[in-house]
Design a protein around this motif. Structure first.
Motif, mmCIF file in Angstrom:
data_model
loop_
_atom_site.group_PDB
_atom_site.id
_atom_site.type_symbol
_atom_site.label_atom_id
_atom_site.label_comp_id
_atom_site.label_asym_id
_atom_site.label_seq_id
_atom_site.Cartn_x
_atom_site.Cartn_y
_atom_site.Cartn_z
ATOM 1 N N ARG A 190 0.844 -1.199 0.000
ATOM 2 C CA ARG A 190 0.000 0.000 0.000
ATOM 3 C C ARG A 190 0.878 1.247 0.000
ATOM 4 O O ARG A 190 1.907 1.291 0.682
ATOM 5 C CB ARG A 190 -0.895 -0.001 1.239
ATOM 6 C CG ARG A 190 -1.838 1.191 1.334
ATOM 7 C CD ARG A 190 -2.672 1.121 2.598
ATOM 8 N NE ARG A 190 -3.543 -0.047 2.587
ATOM 9 C CZ ARG A 190 -4.307 -0.408 3.609
ATOM 10 N NH1 ARG A 190 -4.277 0.283 4.740
ATOM 11 N NH2 ARG A 190 -5.077 -1.469 3.531
ATOM 12 N N SER A 201 -9.693 8.035 -8.186
ATOM 13 C CA SER A 201 -8.438 8.188 -7.435
ATOM 14 C C SER A 201 -8.709 8.188 -5.946
ATOM 15 O O SER A 201 -9.823 8.486 -5.497
ATOM 16 C CB SER A 201 -7.727 9.492 -7.832
ATOM 17 O OG SER A 201 -8.509 10.615 -7.481
ATOM 18 N N HIS A 202 -7.664 7.842 -5.180
ATOM 19 C CA HIS A 202 -7.796 7.760 -3.725
ATOM 20 C C HIS A 202 -6.488 8.229 -3.089
ATOM 21 O O HIS A 202 -5.450 8.297 -3.759
ATOM 22 C CB HIS A 202 -8.108 6.327 -3.290
ATOM 23 C CG HIS A 202 -8.948 6.245 -2.057
ATOM 24 N ND1 HIS A 202 -8.480 6.627 -0.817
ATOM 25 C CD2 HIS A 202 -10.225 5.829 -1.877
ATOM 26 C CE1 HIS A 202 -9.433 6.438 0.079
ATOM 27 N NE2 HIS A 202 -10.508 5.959 -0.538
ATOM 28 N N PHE A 205 -3.544 3.655 -2.215
ATOM 29 C CA PHE A 205 -3.829 2.621 -3.202
ATOM 30 C C PHE A 205 -2.711 1.582 -3.122
ATOM 31 O O PHE A 205 -1.862 1.645 -2.219
ATOM 32 C CB PHE A 205 -3.944 3.218 -4.620
ATOM 33 C CG PHE A 205 -2.811 4.118 -5.013
ATOM 34 C CD1 PHE A 205 -1.756 3.644 -5.769
ATOM 35 C CD2 PHE A 205 -2.802 5.463 -4.631
ATOM 36 C CE1 PHE A 205 -0.705 4.473 -6.134
ATOM 37 C CE2 PHE A 205 -1.751 6.298 -4.988
ATOM 38 C CZ PHE A 205 -0.700 5.795 -5.742
ATOM 39 N N ASP A 309 -4.963 -1.676 -7.751
ATOM 40 C CA ASP A 309 -6.357 -1.219 -7.730
ATOM 41 C C ASP A 309 -6.883 -1.051 -9.156
ATOM 42 O O ASP A 309 -8.008 -1.463 -9.465
ATOM 43 C CB ASP A 309 -6.452 0.114 -6.988
ATOM 44 C CG ASP A 309 -5.864 0.055 -5.597
ATOM 45 O OD1 ASP A 309 -6.605 0.266 -4.635
ATOM 46 O OD2 ASP A 309 -4.654 -0.202 -5.475
ATOM 47 N N ARG A 310 -6.081 -0.433 -10.012
ATOM 48 C CA ARG A 310 -6.514 -0.191 -11.389
ATOM 49 C C ARG A 310 -6.774 -1.514 -12.115
ATOM 50 O O ARG A 310 -7.764 -1.666 -12.826
ATOM 51 C CB ARG A 310 -5.454 0.626 -12.120
ATOM 52 C CG ARG A 310 -5.838 1.001 -13.547
ATOM 53 C CD ARG A 310 -4.739 1.852 -14.179
ATOM 54 N NE ARG A 310 -5.056 2.211 -15.556
ATOM 55 C CZ ARG A 310 -5.807 3.223 -15.921
ATOM 56 N NH1 ARG A 310 -6.359 3.994 -14.988
ATOM 57 N NH2 ARG A 310 -6.037 3.507 -17.196
ATOM 58 N N ILE A 321 -13.409 3.361 -7.425
ATOM 59 C CA ILE A 321 -12.293 2.873 -6.612
ATOM 60 C C ILE A 321 -12.615 2.920 -5.123
ATOM 61 O O ILE A 321 -12.043 2.172 -4.324
ATOM 62 C CB ILE A 321 -11.012 3.686 -6.912
ATOM 63 C CG1 ILE A 321 -9.772 2.975 -6.345
ATOM 64 C CG2 ILE A 321 -11.122 5.108 -6.376
ATOM 65 C CD1 ILE A 321 -8.467 3.628 -6.747
#
Length: 339
Positions: A190, A201-202, A205, A309-310, A321
């Protein structure tokens, strides 16, 4: 008097109760210090001699009956309480145990690890709270380097040298410092960046970054490794590398995989081009090797990174997301079949 005792014996034999309070009231009535049995025993001295034997036998019969009744009622009540309270209705059908499910991030991460393990890569991990050297300086990003602005960083307020890692390249630095070439490792984990949270987005990720250091490593080795990876994970073998810039690799490239244009969704996620960007890569900059104690005159290597994630969103058709971190059971239950 004897007839009165026999009436109480009959009453005791017929008595029933379903609460502890009622049983205790019954016990006190007959067996307590001021109970009827003590009253009858006190009357014993006033009974004629020819009746004392029958009177005594009647009292003992009443006492025995009262004790047995109290004990029986207590055992029955305890048995019923344990059966209902502890086990519930024993005739009710059993309930199947609910199976958990792996998180889509874990599913994809494990798939990536399994693919690279087959071609000789091990897994390395490192701390999420990093220092400036491992996250920036050792990676050819000295203080005040303009490229640092590419990554909006969470710094620890009490110590500007401590931060939340912005990439898992910091793990690669630690691995190079503690291991001699040949090195072939991937670093999943992470990462954190100070970005606005939205559907795409975050502020945190997940990444998997790979590193290969050995003698005579070339860009062709990098391309072939990425070719194997995309073919195994996506089932799509057509990739392209576009020139790009990363401070810790030279030359650097963006990795695109040809996703195709078969569906409306394909047009949307590829913006009508059919090509989809999945990560970055490049040859490790000699300065990075030097900073990590590896002689760039002898060794060379490549590095790459992809966003877990993507890829999870692509493979599982996840449109937001934020669903990956909200712990919504309705969302997570959809992945039970992918255990």
């Amino acid at each position: 008097m004897i007839d009165k005792i026999k009436e109480h014996i009959t009453e005791v034999e017929k008595f029933n109760a379903d609460t502890k309070e009622a049983i205790e009231t019954f016990r006190i009535k007959y067996l307590g210090k001021k109970g009827l049995l003590n009253e009858f025993f006190a009357e014993f001295k006033n009974v004629p001699n020819d009746q004392k034997k029958a009177f005594g036998q009647a009292i003992n019969t009443l006492k025995l009956a009262a004790n047995e009744k109290v004990n029986l009622l207590k055992e029955t009540l305890d048995s019923q309480t344990e059966e209902v309270g502890k086990y519930g209705d024993l005739t009710r059908p059993g309930e199947a145990m609910a199976l958990g499910s792996r998180h889509p991030i874990s599913i994809v991460k494990n798939q990536i690890i399994e693919i690279f393990s087959r071609i000789g890569f091990n897994v390395s991990e490192g701390p999420e709270i990093e220092d400036d050297w491992h996250n920036f300086t050792a990676l050819n990003l000295p203080e005040y380097h303009p490229a640092r602005d590419m990554q909006d960083t969470f710094f620890i307020q009490t110590d500007p040298d401590i931060l939340l890692r912005t990439h898992t390249s910091s793990v690669q630095v630690r691995y190079m410092e503690n291991n001699k070439p040949p090195i072939r490792t991937i670093s999943p984990g992470r990462v954190y960046r100070n970005e606005a949270i939205s559907a795409r987005s975050h502020c945190f990720f997940h990444q998997v970054e790979g590193l290969y250091i050995d003698k005579d490593v070339s860009f062709a080795d990098l391309k072939q490794t990425l070719q194997i990876f995309t073919t195994e994970l996506f089932g799509k073998s057509k990739i392209r590398l576009r020139p790009s810039y990363f401070p810790f690799t030279e030359p650097s490239a963006e990795v695109d995989v040809y996703w195709g244009l078969k569906t409306e969704s394909d047009y949307k996620i590829t913006k009508g081009t059919g090509w989809l960007e999945i990560g970055g890569c490049g040859m490790v900059d000699p300065n990075v090797l030097t900073n990590c104690g590896i002689d760039p005159e002898i060794y060379s290597g490549f590095a790459f990174g992809v966003g877990i994630d993507r890829i999870a969103m692509l493979l599982h058709q996840i449109t937001d997301i934020r669903l990956l971190s909200e712990n919504d059971v309705r969302f997570l239950d959809q992945f039970k079949s992918t255990l």
